[in-house]
Structures are given as structure tokens and as C-alpha cells.
Design a protein around this motif. Structure first.
Motif, PDB file in Angstrom:
ATOM      1  N   LEU A   1      35.390  34.397  42.961  1.00 35.32           N
ATOM      2  CA  LEU A   1      36.612  35.188  42.847  1.00 35.32           C
ATOM      3  C   LEU A   1      37.842  34.362  43.193  1.00 35.32           C
ATOM      4  CD1 LEU A   1      35.446  38.584  44.406  1.00 35.32           C
ATOM      5  CD2 LEU A   1      36.125  38.200  42.038  1.00 35.32           C
TER       6      LEU A   1
ATOM      7  N   GLN B   1      40.989  32.679  40.511  1.00 37.56           N
ATOM      8  CA  GLN B   1      42.365  33.129  40.655  1.00 37.56           C
ATOM      9  C   GLN B   1      43.346  31.965  40.792  1.00 37.56           C
ATOM     10  OE1 GLN B   1      42.673  35.948  43.853  1.00 37.56           O
ATOM     11  NE2 GLN B   1      41.102  37.276  43.024  1.00 37.56           N
TER      12      GLN B   1
ATOM     13  N   ARG C   1      37.109  41.210  46.388  1.00 36.38           N
ATOM     14  CA  ARG C   1      38.187  40.973  45.432  1.00 36.38           C
ATOM     15  C   ARG C   1      39.549  41.120  46.101  1.00 36.38           C
ATOM     16  NH1 ARG C   1      38.545  40.328  40.222  1.00 36.38           N
ATOM     17  NH2 ARG C   1      36.340  40.824  39.956  1.00 36.38           N
TER      18      ARG C   1
ATOM     19  N   GLU D   1      42.250  38.098  46.796  1.00 38.31           N
ATOM     20  CA  GLU D   1      43.581  38.230  46.213  1.00 38.31           C
ATOM     21  C   GLU D   1      44.643  37.995  47.292  1.00 38.31           C
ATOM     22  OE1 GLU D   1      43.719  42.043  44.404  1.00 38.31           O
ATOM     23  OE2 GLU D   1      42.687  41.408  42.560  1.00 38.31           O
TER      24      GLU D   1
END
Length: 245
Positions: free
Chosen positions: A34, A38, A185, A189
Motif C-alpha cells: 500500500l 502511493q 490503507r 495514506e
């Protein structure tokens, strides 16, 4: 001096790869996937695993596929040792002279072998300018096993959580304790936002010739987030104490 730093991010992912983490290795992989996906094409990333010692799986590169391949190669290990402190020290010293936005994302339980000069490492972090963002692993397994753990095991796990928090606070980072995979997630983030949204701030400190004294630092910020005409307090992530030397 104050300005936003728009430079590419240089991030090192430091992941615990010990026998005790084998049962949650897929959760570890999922979290790294993840984060890496990103990152922007201009960002640099490295993957370092540790058990008895740190192992550079993939050195700094803009090719994120190499990092993902390195993660996929991390299968089971029989190494029992967890040299967390020495592994953090090794990576911080490699990154201390890297300019621009940078940071270490630490995926670990927080457990470590005895020794390692813990206080010395915290002091080193206060002047290294390499923020650490620990993301604890094994929180769900701990919750399930909690009724069956001994008092000594509870104490060790409590110390592990405190250790991760101290690494974050002394380096200017932030710590996370996600319990369920569904939280990964949002967690990563936030980590990416912290890495990408860094600022350069400089000021003239008192007694600039004293390179040994520990100094406290408090940064506050406000903005009208809800449009009611009144300033709202913002959360600031920064080093709370530092030394000049």
C-alpha cells in the motif's frame, strides 16, 4: 526561515523479518504494498529487513517494481533475533546526509534484543533529522492472545509499544498501532501525507555555541478549517527535543 519543501521523498521501509513475525508476514507485505504504490515516480524508496542484523533487500531506487519484488521474496525465516535498535541506528546513519524530504517507515513489533544503547540512539535521533514513522505489527494477534499471556509477556509488549513511540517522538515522526488489516490503507495514506508534506523551518537558538544542551521545541499552527471565521488548532509533527551537536 519557513517554506514548504516540495522535493521528492526518499523513504526507507525497515521491516522486522524474524521467526516470531512469520504468522503475520502477509499483513506486513500488504502494508508495504500500500505504501509503495502511493509513492510518486520521482520518489526514491529502499527496502531493509532485519532480524539478527539489518539486510538491504533493495537499495534506494525510483523503480518501485524492484521494491515490490523484494517484498514478495520475503518468505519465512528461522532467525529468532530481533536487533531493532541497531537496525534503526544503521539506517539512520545511512540517511542522515540525504537532502530534502526523507523518512523511515518502520514495520515492527517493537521488541528487541537486550543492549543496543537505547538512550544513545534516542539522543542521536534528536540531531539526525531523519523522522521515523513506526507502524506496529501484530496488534490483532496480541488482542486475540491477550487473555492467555503471562504478566511478563504483557510487560514486554507494553515496553515494545513505548519503544516505538519513543523512536517516533525523538526523531520528529509519528507512531501508528493499526489492529485490523482494514486500517492499513488509512494508516499508510497518513504516513505518505506526512512524508510529502514537510516544511523547512529555521531560527536562531539561544546559546548557539552550546552543542551539548538538550533543547525543547514547540511548534503550533492554526487555520480556519470549518469556515466559521475562528482559527482551529492543527496537529504538528516535529522533533520535541534536539541538540545542536
Amino acid at each position: 526561515f519557513f517554506e514548504s519543501d516540495q522535493a521528492p521523498v526518499t523513504v526507507a521501509v525497515l521491516v522486522e523479518f524474524s521467526r516470531g513475525a512469520n504468522s503475520i508476514l502477509q499483513d506486513v507485505r500488504d502494508g508495504i504494498y500500500l505504501l509503495v504504490k502511493q509513492l510518486g515516480p520521482e520518489d526514491y524508496c529502499a527496502l531493509v529487513a532485519f532480524n539478527n542484523h539489518p539486510i538491504i533487500v533493495e537499495d534506494f531506487t525510483q523503480d518501485k517494481d524492484k521494491i515490490l519484488t523484494g517484498v514478495a521474496r520475503m518468505n519465512m525465516t528461522f532467525a529468532r533475533g530481533i536487533e531493532l535498535l541497531e537496525s534503526v541506528r544503521f539506517l539512520v546513519r545511512r540517511m542522515v546526509d540525504i537532502p530534502g524530504n526523507k523518512g523511515i517507515v518502520l514495520r515492527a513489533t517493537g521488541l528487541t534484543a537486550p543492549g543496543g544503547n537505547y538512550n544513545g540512539l534516542l539522543k542521536e535521533l534528536q540531531s539526525a533529522n531523519v523522522p521515523i514513522f513506526p507502524v506496529s505489527i501484530g496488534q490483532y494477534a496480541r488482542a486475540v492472545l491477550d487473555p492467555y499471556l503471562s504478566e511478563d509477556a504483557h510487560a514486554q509488549l507494553f515496553q515494545a509499544d513505548v519503544r516505538l513511540r519513543s523512536l517516533a517522538e525523538n526523531s520528529g515522526g509519528s507512531v501508528f498501532y493499526p489492529r485490523f488489516p482494514a486500517e492499513f490503507r488509512k494508516t499508510f495514506e497518513l504516513v505518505r501525507q506526512y512524508l510529502k508534506t514537510q516544511y523547512l523551518l529555521a531560527y536562531s537558538p539561544p546559546d548557539p555555541d552550546d552543542h551539548k544542551r538538550k533543547r525543547s521545541l514547540k511548534i503550533t499552527a492554526q487555520a480556519d478549517l470549518d469556515g466559521d471565521g475562528k482559527p482551529d488548532e492543527l496537529e504538528t509533527i516535529h522533533v520535541r527535543e534536539y541538540v545542536l551537536g
